[in-house]
Every structure is written in C-alpha cells, then in structure tokens.
Enzyme design. Structure first.
Site, PDB file in Angstrom:
ATOM      1  N   ASP A   1       3.636 -21.265  17.027  1.00 41.52           N
ATOM      2  CA  ASP A   1       4.801 -20.717  16.277  1.00 41.52           C
ATOM      3  C   ASP A   1       5.499 -21.701  15.562  1.00 41.52           C
ATOM      4  OD1 ASP A   1       5.733 -18.288  15.147  1.00 41.52           O
ATOM      5  OD2 ASP A   1       7.704 -18.448  16.448  1.00 41.52           O
TER       6      ASP A   1
ATOM      7  N   ARG B   1       0.906  -1.244  -0.195  1.00 40.20           N
ATOM      8  CA  ARG B   1      -0.056  -0.003  -0.101  1.00 40.20           C
ATOM      9  C   ARG B   1       0.678   1.330  -0.184  1.00 40.20           C
ATOM     10  NH1 ARG B   1      -2.312  -0.749   6.178  1.00 40.20           N
ATOM     11  NH2 ARG B   1      -0.361  -1.250   7.215  1.00 40.20           N
TER      12      ARG B   1
ATOM     13  N   HIS C   1       6.355 -26.239  11.665  1.00 38.84           N
ATOM     14  CA  HIS C   1       7.768 -26.850  11.756  1.00 38.84           C
ATOM     15  C   HIS C   1       7.992 -28.238  12.250  1.00 38.84           C
ATOM     16  CE1 HIS C   1       8.270 -22.883  10.035  1.00 38.84           C
ATOM     17  NE2 HIS C   1       8.550 -22.463  11.334  1.00 38.84           N
TER      18      HIS C   1
ATOM     19  N   LYS D   1       2.752 -18.664   6.673  1.00 40.75           N
ATOM     20  CA  LYS D   1       2.585 -19.175   8.285  1.00 40.75           C
ATOM     21  C   LYS D   1       2.122 -17.490   8.949  1.00 40.75           C
ATOM     22  CE  LYS D   1       6.064 -19.197  11.251  1.00 40.75           C
ATOM     23  NZ  LYS D   1       7.098 -19.761  12.335  1.00 40.75           N
TER      24      LYS D   1
ATOM     25  N   LYS E   1      14.691 -26.852   3.370  1.00 36.27           N
ATOM     26  CA  LYS E   1      16.222 -27.091   3.892  1.00 36.27           C
ATOM     27  C   LYS E   1      16.680 -28.497   3.026  1.00 36.27           C
ATOM     28  CE  LYS E   1      15.846 -24.534   8.063  1.00 36.27           C
ATOM     29  NZ  LYS E   1      16.769 -23.429   7.856  1.00 36.27           N
TER      30      LYS E   1
ATOM     31  N   HIS F   1       8.894 -23.145   5.396  1.00 37.65           N
ATOM     32  CA  HIS F   1      10.364 -23.008   5.053  1.00 37.65           C
ATOM     33  C   HIS F   1      11.269 -24.350   5.437  1.00 37.65           C
ATOM     34  CE1 HIS F   1      10.972 -20.787   8.644  1.00 37.65           C
ATOM     35  NE2 HIS F   1      12.270 -21.019   8.439  1.00 37.65           N
TER      36      HIS F   1
ATOM     37  N   GLU G   1      16.466 -21.809  19.612  1.00 34.91           N
ATOM     38  CA  GLU G   1      16.735 -20.285  19.116  1.00 34.91           C
ATOM     39  C   GLU G   1      17.440 -19.572  20.377  1.00 34.91           C
ATOM     40  OE1 GLU G   1      13.811 -18.355  16.025  1.00 34.91           O
ATOM     41  OE2 GLU G   1      12.811 -19.035  17.673  1.00 34.91           O
TER      42      GLU G   1
ATOM     43  N   LYS H   1      12.606 -20.213  22.856  1.00 33.69           N
ATOM     44  CA  LYS H   1      13.568 -18.773  22.535  1.00 33.69           C
ATOM     45  C   LYS H   1      14.398 -18.684  23.716  1.00 33.69           C
ATOM     46  CE  LYS H   1      10.535 -16.556  19.369  1.00 33.69           C
ATOM     47  NZ  LYS H   1      11.291 -16.867  18.272  1.00 33.69           N
TER      48      LYS H   1
HETATM   49  P1  NAD Z   1       5.591  -6.775   7.397  1.00 32.54           P
HETATM   50  O1  NAD Z   1       4.508  -5.912   8.585  1.00 32.54           O
HETATM   51  O2  NAD Z   1       7.024  -6.471   7.450  1.00 32.54           O
HETATM   52  O3  NAD Z   1       5.069  -6.481   5.952  1.00 32.54           O
HETATM   53  C1  NAD Z   1       3.729  -6.334   5.893  1.00 32.54           C
HETATM   54  C2  NAD Z   1       3.624  -6.063   4.226  1.00 32.54           C
HETATM   55  O4  NAD Z   1       2.289  -6.172   3.897  1.00 32.54           O
HETATM   56  C3  NAD Z   1       4.416  -4.737   3.843  1.00 32.54           C
HETATM   57  O5  NAD Z   1       4.823  -4.528   2.473  1.00 32.54           O
HETATM   58  C4  NAD Z   1       2.889  -3.759   3.909  1.00 32.54           C
HETATM   59  O6  NAD Z   1       3.015  -2.704   2.930  1.00 32.54           O
HETATM   60  C5  NAD Z   1       2.002  -4.765   3.230  1.00 32.54           C
HETATM   61  N1  NAD Z   1       0.648  -4.446   3.549  1.00 32.54           N
HETATM   62  C6  NAD Z   1      -0.014  -4.326   4.791  1.00 32.54           C
HETATM   63  N2  NAD Z   1      -1.255  -3.903   4.540  1.00 32.54           N
HETATM   64  C7  NAD Z   1      -1.500  -3.765   3.531  1.00 32.54           C
HETATM   65  C8  NAD Z   1      -2.668  -3.462   2.608  1.00 32.54           C
HETATM   66  N3  NAD Z   1      -3.899  -3.221   3.370  1.00 32.54           N
HETATM   67  N4  NAD Z   1      -2.571  -3.485   1.359  1.00 32.54           N
HETATM   68  C9  NAD Z   1      -1.501  -3.847   0.789  1.00 32.54           C
HETATM   69  N5  NAD Z   1      -0.442  -4.049   1.344  1.00 32.54           N
HETATM   70  C10 NAD Z   1      -0.298  -4.079   2.727  1.00 32.54           C
HETATM   71  O7  NAD Z   1       5.187  -8.364   7.610  1.00 32.54           O
HETATM   72  P2  NAD Z   1       6.446  -9.309   7.322  1.00 32.54           P
HETATM   73  O8  NAD Z   1       7.024  -9.810   8.534  1.00 32.54           O
HETATM   74  O9  NAD Z   1       6.849  -9.276   5.790  1.00 32.54           O
HETATM   75  O10 NAD Z   1       5.194 -10.635   7.415  1.00 32.54           O
HETATM   76  C11 NAD Z   1       4.336 -10.868   6.253  1.00 32.54           C
HETATM   77  C12 NAD Z   1       3.651 -12.311   6.560  1.00 32.54           C
HETATM   78  O11 NAD Z   1       4.463 -13.415   6.408  1.00 32.54           O
HETATM   79  C13 NAD Z   1       2.876 -12.400   7.875  1.00 32.54           C
HETATM   80  O12 NAD Z   1       1.845 -13.118   7.875  1.00 32.54           O
HETATM   81  C14 NAD Z   1       4.085 -13.114   8.683  1.00 32.54           C
HETATM   82  O13 NAD Z   1       3.541 -13.851   9.730  1.00 32.54           O
HETATM   83  C15 NAD Z   1       4.528 -13.804   7.615  1.00 32.54           C
HETATM   84  N6  NAD Z   1       6.088 -14.570   7.951  1.00 32.54           N
HETATM   85  C16 NAD Z   1       7.138 -13.639   7.992  1.00 32.54           C
HETATM   86  C17 NAD Z   1       8.159 -13.851   8.264  1.00 32.54           C
HETATM   87  C18 NAD Z   1       9.497 -13.215   8.272  1.00 32.54           C
HETATM   88  O14 NAD Z   1      10.510 -13.525   8.614  1.00 32.54           O
HETATM   89  N7  NAD Z   1       9.056 -11.841   8.467  1.00 32.54           N
HETATM   90  C19 NAD Z   1       8.464 -15.555   8.210  1.00 32.54           C
HETATM   91  C20 NAD Z   1       7.496 -16.263   8.054  1.00 32.54           C
HETATM   92  C21 NAD Z   1       6.162 -15.931   7.989  1.00 32.54           C
END
Ligand code: NAD
Length: 492
Positions: A237, A51, A242, A150, A184, A180, A218, A341
């Site tokens: 989590d 967004r 996993h 997830k 591995k 993920h 971790e 953790k």
């Molecule tokens: P984040 O908060 O860093 O990023 C969220 C993204 O969604 C941003 O790009 C934001 O602009 C976009 N967004 C939010 N609301 C929006 C909307 N209404 N319209 C368009 N775009 C929108 O989150 P993240 O850490 O990248 O995680 C994203 C998903 O992946 C989550 O469900 C999280 O649980 C999962 N996840 C993340 C990781 C990680 O390592 N960060 C690992 C496994 C799973």
C-alpha cells in the site's frame, strides 16, 4: 506573492468511477479549485462515468454534495460553482458490458480535436475491460491520455498484466500512472533544493550524509478499507509506490533536464541499485508489525483484528526497512524506511542526517555538537527545516546549540498548498509525464518488493504487535539502534 496561472488546452476528462470515493474526495474538488483559479478553459468538460443510473441532474447533485463535503465553504463562491457545474456531464455505463458506450462515444464526438483524458478511478480489474471498450468504440484520438490509479498490481506479475492491458490501447507516452505523493509541493521542492542550489549537491553523498529516514505515518486505522487492506498490507500500500518514489527523488543522480524521461531514467537507476532483501537477510533488515488496541489522541482505539472483524490476520499494518543503495554515491549509507497505521501521529517526512564534523575546535564547556539535519516535511504542514549549530546568544562564553532554520510553505508564501491532485490533473491535460511513473519503474519497484514479501511468507517471519497510538513495535527501534542511529522522534 503572486502565482501564475496558465490556462490548459480545451479538454474532455472522462472519469470512470465518477461516483466513487476518489472522485468525490479528490478529483472533483481538485478540478473545482483549478477552475476557480482560472486554469480551465471554457471548453473543458468533465464527464463522470459509472454504472449508476443517475442522469445529468442526478450527477450534478452528487458533484454539488462532494464539493460541499470536501471544499472549504468560503471557496464555494456561487459564480465559480455554477461555472464548474456547467462543465459536468454524466454517462451511465457498465464498463464490463456494451450498454452506455455509444452514448459516451456520441458525447465525445463533439470534442474530437480536444485533449481527451480517461481517468481510471475504478478497481484495477476493470482496467482491461475499459481499455478494450475504449478501443472497440474508437475513442482513442491522437490527443488521448489515460490516468491509472494505484494499486498497480499486487506483485510484479499482476502489475505486468495491468500494464499490458493498458498498453494494448495506449502508447507509453499516453499513460499517466499517478502517485499523488509526487504532486506534493514539497516533493517538487526537493528537486529545487537539490538541483537549483549550489550548496547541497556537493554534500549529497556518503562522504557527508550519515543516513536518511523516510517516514509515512498515519494515526488512523484501516477504516472501512479493511477488506482491501487485509489483502494488501503496508508494503504494497505504501512502500512499493510512495516511499520508493520519495527514495528515488532523494537518491537519484541529477537528470540532464527536468523532463519526464530524464527524471524517470534516473529514478529507475536508483530502484535497480537497491540491494536485494530476501530470505537471507529479511529478518535482519525488516520489521513487520500489526496494531493492537491502544489510544490515539486520548481516545481508545481498537486493534486491527477488531477493525477488520476477523479473529486472525497475518497482514502487516507497519513496516520498517533498512535499505541500501549499491552505487558510488550511496554505498554504506543506510536508508531507514518506515510506514504504518494507528501510529503516534500523522506525519510524512524525509530526514537527511549529515555526518558529525570531522574535528571540534571547541572545548567541552561549549556543549555537544549535534549533527546537521535537514527535515523535509510532506505533511501535516509542508515545509523544510535545516538544523544548524549556532552560538547561544548573549554572555556566558561559547556555548553551542542546535536551532532549526524553519520554512513552512504556508507561512512563507501566505497561501496553502494546492492539493497534489490539482497539479497532477493539470499535468495530465498538458501532457507532462515528469511526475508520473513509467512502466519500468513500477516493474523495478516490484522486483525489489516481491522478494521481501516472499521472504516473510516462506520464513513465516514474526509479526510484532504494537499498541495503537505508539510509533510501532519496539523491534523497529532495535532495527535502527543496532546501527547506532535513532528515529527522529526519539532523538528530540
Ligand atoms: P469506490 O468503490 O468508491 O468507487 C468505485 C467507482 O467505480 C464507482 O463510481 C462505481 O460506480 C464505479 N464502478 C464499479 N464497477 C463499475 C462498472 N462495472 N462499470 C462502471 N462503473 C463501475 O472506489 P474509490 O475509493 O473511488 O477507488 C477507485 C480506485 O482508485 C481504486 O482502484 C482505488 O484503489 C483507487 N484509489 C482510491 C483512493 C481513494 O482515496 N479513494 C486513493 C488512491 C487510489
């Protein structure tokens, strides 16, 4: 050692959440590495969606910075970098509204015949609105797929809702639920070990295996994910996804082929055969813990409550579970599962402990005969160790000792393993679902996990505290020692 790189088909990969942490740390670096290896065709596009109002140039800046932060400097060869940046596009879309969708549709229109993959790297409450808009704007083609991250729900009911929202738009054969851990190298090697060797499979049962440990430890705390983590905890989590996936691969029957549904059918049978843990036996079979302040790597580390900025919380940052699989192969073999953790190290491993030999021909001067043990390490350095007894070399009579036959993949093959996301993203483009979870697996995992969480809740099962930097509460040592076994780090 040469590796084969086969280019994938032309594709458009649309990353919803293209400016998020996951995209920056994992997805963009993984795609860059595959491009560098020559696996992406010239007509492969990556379309970031978020967004934020960035424009193509603004997004290119974000991608450059992400690669700089998360890819080794030596890998960022200028030519490879420019080629990769040439694939990048950006669309500013608030996925809960209408704005931006027509622009995304127009961009995709030029690649109608390509593989089209939608990656949902956003919070799960956006899966339904995104799916609906994808349908409304007619973006699903016969070659479309969707990748969901997830957490897949916070219990069985919410997981069902997430699955249903996606299923309104995509067929199950188009849905890639990512875990993920399954990408591995070691995890796939586990299947090679079991099913491409004659010598292990005959021993892979309760007659020869004493018990199995799976640890995902971790040393970090919850960091800036405290808000999310406090509503989740270690079971949701780590265990529900996993750890249960690893358990399935260790315990499943040989599938008839290394193909998506054959493998997933066998994993599902394991999940269904897990003995229920509920109010009757949760106290006996589970330990929940939460870290207090301590020291990690010689540095003081705050406790969980300080990390999340609250005075109290009932969320577990550690769990140990004694699980059992009620089937012919595994009856009576305990599976000790553990994750947490701020533990004493960052390590993920599966330890297969074989039974003692049935009779020793050696007298007491030979020393103790240790049980064979196969240790499969997922991190930090992926590899396997098989512990076997040998004669101590040289004079001095028959003295026995256990030695590790060690194989570190990085050392053996002279290459570091690709990140799991590299393989999984290419599998998405190829349409290979073998390493992704099917909806019924997710549901079955929740059916096992939900009663544990309910039992903790209903019986107010005690939460044990542990100092940061240790291996969890002493109750988890008691859990395994009650059975006459010890955790790997205590047995060394
Ligand atoms: P984040 O908060 O860093 O990023 C969220 C993204 O969604 C941003 O790009 C934001 O602009 C976009 N967004 C939010 N609301 C929006 C909307 N209404 N319209 C368009 N775009 C929108 O989150 P993240 O850490 O990248 O995680 C994203 C998903 O992946 C989550 O469900 C999280 O649980 C999962 N996840 C993340 C990781 C990680 O390592 N960060 C690992 C496994 C799973």
């Amino acid at each position: 050692m040469s590796s084969r790189t086969i280019q994938v088909s032309p594709f458009d990969l649309v990353v919803f959440g293209g400016t998020g942490d996951l995209a920056a740390r994992k997805l963009l670096p993984a795609l860059f590495q595959r491009d560098r290896a020559g696996q992406l065709p010239s007509n492969g596009r990556i379309i970031g969606v978020s967004r934020r109002t960035l424009g193509d140039d603004g997004y290119l800046g974000f991608v450059r910075q992400s690669l700089k932060d998360h890819v080794k400097a030596a890998d960022l060869e200028p030519e490879a970098l420019e080629r990769f940046l040439g694939r990048i596009h950006f669309c500013s879309v608030d996925v809960t509204g209408e704005a931006g969708w027509p622009e995304l549709a127009a961009l995709l229109a030029s690649g109608v015949e390509f593989v089209r993959a939608f990656y949902f790297a956003v919070s799960p409450d956006l899966f339904a609105p995104i799916s609906q808009r994808i349908k409304q704007f007619g973006l699903v083609t016969p070659h479309s797929r969707v990748v969901v991250e997830k957490p897949l729900g916070k219990d069985g009911e919410s997981a069902r809702e997430v699955n249903a929202a996606v299923a309104c738009v995509f067929e199950e054969s188009q849905v890639f639920r990512i875990d993920h851990y399954l990408g591995k190298e070691t995890v796939q090697n586990l299947m090679a070990l079991r099913f491409a060797n004659r010598m292990f499979e005959p021993l892979w049962n309760s007659t020869h295996i004493d018990h199995i440990q799976i640890t995902v430890a971790e040393d970090i705390g919850v960091g800036d994910r405290g808000g999310y983590y406090d509503t989740s905890g270690a079971v949701r989590d780590m265990v529900q996804n996993h750890i249960l996936q690893l358990l399935c691969l260790i315990a499943m029957e040989p599938p008839d082929a290394f193909q998506a549904d054959s493998v997933r059918d066998e994993k599902l049978k394991v999940l269904k055969a897990l003995k229920r843990i509920n109010e009757r036996n949760a106290e006996h079979c589970t330990v929940r813990g939460q870290y207090r302040s301590g020291s990690v790597g010689g540095l003081p580390a705050p406790g969980y409550l300080e990390d999340i900025g609250k005075d109290e919380s009932d969320t577990e940052t550690f769990v140990a579970i004694r699980a059992e699989i009620a089937n012919w192969r595994w009856a009576g073999v305990p599976f000790f599962l553990r994750t947490g953790k701020r533990l004493g190290g960052r390590t993920s491993e599966i330890v297969v402990n074989f039974r003692p030999i049935s009779h020793s021909i050696f007298d007491h001067t030979a020393g103790r005969i240790s049980q064979n043990r196969l240790v499969i390490r997922l991190q930090p350095d992926e590899g396997m160790t098989l512990e076997v007894m040998i004669k101590d070399p040289g004079p001095g009579g028959m003295r026995l000792r256990s030695i590790p036959l060690d194989m570190s993949f990085a050392e053996t093959f002279g290459v570091s393993n690709p990140d799991a996301y590299e393989r999984l993203l290419m599998d998405v483009i190829r349409g290979n679902q073998t390493l992704f979870m099917r909806h019924d697996e997710v549901a079955a995992a929740w059916r096992w996990v939900d009663p544990i969480l309910a039992a903790w809740n209903n019986t107010a099962q005690r939460i044990h505290h542990y100092a940061a930097g240790t291996w969890g509460p002493s109750a988890s040592v008691a859990l395994i020692e009650r059975d006459g076994r010890t955790w790997l780090e205590d047995s060394e």
